[in-house]
Motif scaffolding. Structure first.
Motif, PDB file in Angstrom:
ATOM      1  N   ILE A   1      15.707  31.512  -6.938  1.00 27.61           N
ATOM      2  CA  ILE A   1      15.061  32.607  -5.782  1.00 27.61           C
ATOM      3  C   ILE A   1      14.824  33.383  -7.069  1.00 27.61           C
ATOM      4  O   ILE A   1      15.816  34.393  -6.971  1.00 27.61           O
TER       5      ILE A   1
ATOM      6  N   TRP B   1       8.281  38.663   3.101  1.00 30.71           N
ATOM      7  CA  TRP B   1      10.369  37.832   2.122  1.00 30.71           C
ATOM      8  C   TRP B   1      10.652  39.217   2.054  1.00 30.71           C
ATOM      9  O   TRP B   1      10.606  39.588   3.176  1.00 30.71           O
TER      10      TRP B   1
ATOM     11  N   SER C   1      15.971  31.910   1.945  1.00 29.76           N
ATOM     12  CA  SER C   1      15.115  31.383   0.944  1.00 29.76           C
ATOM     13  C   SER C   1      15.163  30.492   0.541  1.00 29.76           C
ATOM     14  O   SER C   1      13.766  29.536   0.491  1.00 29.76           O
TER      15      SER C   1
ATOM     16  N   ILE D   1       8.868  31.300   2.367  1.00 26.78           N
ATOM     17  CA  ILE D   1       8.908  32.628   0.655  1.00 26.78           C
ATOM     18  C   ILE D   1       9.196  32.320  -0.074  1.00 26.78           C
ATOM     19  O   ILE D   1       9.973  31.970  -1.236  1.00 26.78           O
TER      20      ILE D   1
ATOM     21  N   SER E   1      10.799  38.186  -3.662  1.00 27.11           N
ATOM     22  CA  SER E   1      11.511  39.448  -2.515  1.00 27.11           C
ATOM     23  C   SER E   1      11.812  40.702  -3.523  1.00 27.11           C
ATOM     24  O   SER E   1      12.241  40.386  -4.929  1.00 27.11           O
TER      25      SER E   1
END
Length: 394
Positions: free
Chosen positions: A130, A295, A312, A318, A322
């Protein structure tokens, strides 16, 4: 299974050095950690975005949930959150946010009961690494940390993050009341980091529309990936959209107005602030249907961050990095925390539920800091710079 107790503990987590934002110097976070206990010994963890929501949980949410089935999220929400018509009429949304913090713990319980990671409960992972941005800001020196109080110092800090951690996504607040300093800093960043690095900015609604028109015109050549809240309202962002191709984001989750006005383009939200994971999933799906990006927020501890990671992982929309203040956090309440990215990514936890557990020593340490000092203030500093809401004179 029944809920037998809900514990709320306030904690202070300071940064290694405070940073400047529109409200002054931001020293760290005061949060509430939630532990939902059940009669079968399963305990779920939640996190409130600010400590005063923890007080709402103590007074209103916890009494309503004692005896409830933690796996019946709809019933739990109905016990705690008024119908939207009532909230719309009263303007009081604290119960929704407070329940949202507890709802994380209910999902954590569900994952532990079924022995599954949260991302699997949400349908499975479309990604497991992520993305998170590296953060920069003007920061006074504090105990050997910070000291990035010039354009050159911020450039050097970002280069250091790239060298030490493989970072290529950078987001920051250049808030010292001087748009010309912001332009100069971004120019240095682009020259030093190269064209492939992502640069995102955030003014915390600092600028007037007049100044923002001029500022964004000057910033466009530097390929800004996103500018968060360059002005104070959606209406001003819609007017600014006529003069700039730079995408805009906001923390204000008003999708209807954003669609009606054509701006902002993206939402950056805390899951508790949206009412919990279930409501966040609905909001994200609506964003996707309406052509808006989404996000996750920053300045959260490990429990909320774990929720971000799982959602996410399970949510195709997404795909943008972030926000993160991980590098500045000097500790966390979870074992092996805080999360920190390498080569721009954090791996989703693989334990059941949220996949994190409290570190009892660290948890007590930061709870005692709150007990000793009270909540951290983000809105007062006598040395705060003057913020220009109009175009500076030359």
């Amino acid at each position: 299974m029944k809920i037998t107790n809900i514990r709320v503990t306030h904690v202070n987590l300071p940064f290694d050095a405070p940073f400047w934002w529109t409200g002054g110097l931001y020293p760290g976070a005061s949060k509430s950690i939630i532990e939902v206990e059940t009669d079968e010994g399963v305990v779920g963890l939640g996190e409130a975005p600010w400590y005063h929501f923890g007080e709402v949980i103590k007074a209103e949410i916890a009494p309503a949930l004692i005896g409830a089935d933690p796996l019946d999220l709809a019933d739990c929400e109905a016990r705690c959150v008024p119908p939207w018509q009532i909230t719309a009429n009263t303007g009081e949304g604290a119960a929704s946010v407070a329940f949202g913090a507890v709802e994380l713990a209910l999902w954590d319980i569900k994952g532990k009961v079924f022995g599954q990671q949260l991302y699997k409960l949400l349908g499975g992972a479309v990604r497991k690494d992520i993305k998170f941005s590296e953060y920069f800001s003007f920061r006074p020196e504090h105990n050997g940390a910070g000291g990035e109080m010039s354009a050159e110092a911020i450039r050097d800090y970002c280069l250091k993050m790239r060298e030490e951690h493989g970072s290529s996504i950078f987001e920051g607040k250049l808030i010292l009341g001087d748009p010309e300093l912001e332009i100069r800093t971004v120019r240095l960043l682009r020259e030093a980091l190269g064209e492939k690095a992502e640069i995102k900015l955030d003014s915390n609604m600092q600028y007037s529309l007049t100044t923002a028109r001029w500022l964004l015109r000057e910033l466009e050549p530097f390929n800004i990936r996103n500018y968060e809240d360059p002005v104070a309202t959606f209406e001003e962002m819609a007017a600014l959209r006529q003069h700039s191709i730079i995408p805009f984001s906001t923390h204000v989750p008003d999708l209807k107005r954003a669609v009606a006005l054509g701006a902002p383009d993206n939402f950056v939200c805390n899951f508790a602030a949206l009412g919990g994971i279930s409501r966040s999933l609905k909001f994200i799906a609506a964003c996707e249907a309406m052509g808006k990006g989404f996000w996750c927020y920053s300045n959260d501890l490990g429990i909320m961050t774990a929720a971000y990671l799982h959602v996410s992982a399970a949510t195709p929309l997404i795909s943008e990095a972030s926000q993160s203040l991980f590098r500045w956090q000097i500790g966390d309440v979870i074992r092996d925390g805080p999360f920190r990215q390498t080569n721009d990514v954090v791996r989703v936890p693989e334990g059941p539920g949220l996949g994190v557990e409290l570190d009892p020593v660290e948890f007590r340490r930061w709870a005692k800091l709150f007990e000793d000092e009270g909540p951290m203030s983000h809105f007062h500093d006598p040395a705060r710079p003057t913020h220009h809401r109009t175009l500076p004179l030359y």
